[in-house]
Design a protein around this motif. Sequence first.
Motif: not given
Lengths: 113, 113
Positions: B96, B100-105
């Motif tokens: 997080d 804003g927005g949750y980033t993914f690998g």
Amino acid sequence: GESVGLHLPTLSVQEGDNSIINCAYSNSASDYFIWYKQESGKGPQFIIDIRSNMDKRQGQRVTVLLNKTVKHLSLQIAATQPGDSAVYFCAERGPGTASKLTFGTGTRLQVTL
Amino acid sequence: SAVISQKPSRDICQRGTSLTIQCQVDSQVTMMFWYRQQPGQSLTLIATANQGSEATYESGFVIDKFPISRPNLTFSTLTVSNLSPEDSSIYLCSVDPGTGGYTFGSGTRLTVV
């Protein structure tokens, strides 16, 4: 290998048409919602988000609608393109849950030419 | 938004062995999240990793099977121990970024043979 979304519900849309992907979320107290796009072999990619104090938010070619009364979220994609073919997930964040996200079951969008 | 480097991207492991997955973030983040995505399914949260404290595991996931390290604010590892074919999945880390927005690998595709 098995691709993402092989067993998920599929929405087939013709190129150029609008797509509507629906999601029912579980927690009436969730305060933040995100739509993700996942292509095969990749991690989820952020598309658009919306907070619970809003009922609509627009981005580039995408619109998210939130109906808290029935705990429903939808993603509208305008003028769907072949590159939109992917699996789409909604995610919700409940209050007091240490900021973790809970994901919906997902929908595979198939764009036909 | 935060950029996550996750590795390995894929691996094939023998039963009974372990696999350690690494995630490196290009900025400092308080919480990192580890997810499992079984073939054709949605994402399920395994645990939340905070720097300087033990990870918080979700129901159905235990530390002995999924030990997590979080030595600093930009790095975490997830180990999947005593592998069985049922552990064959995609494993993903997420952060997080607070904006804003949750980033993914990009995910680690594990196949256990």
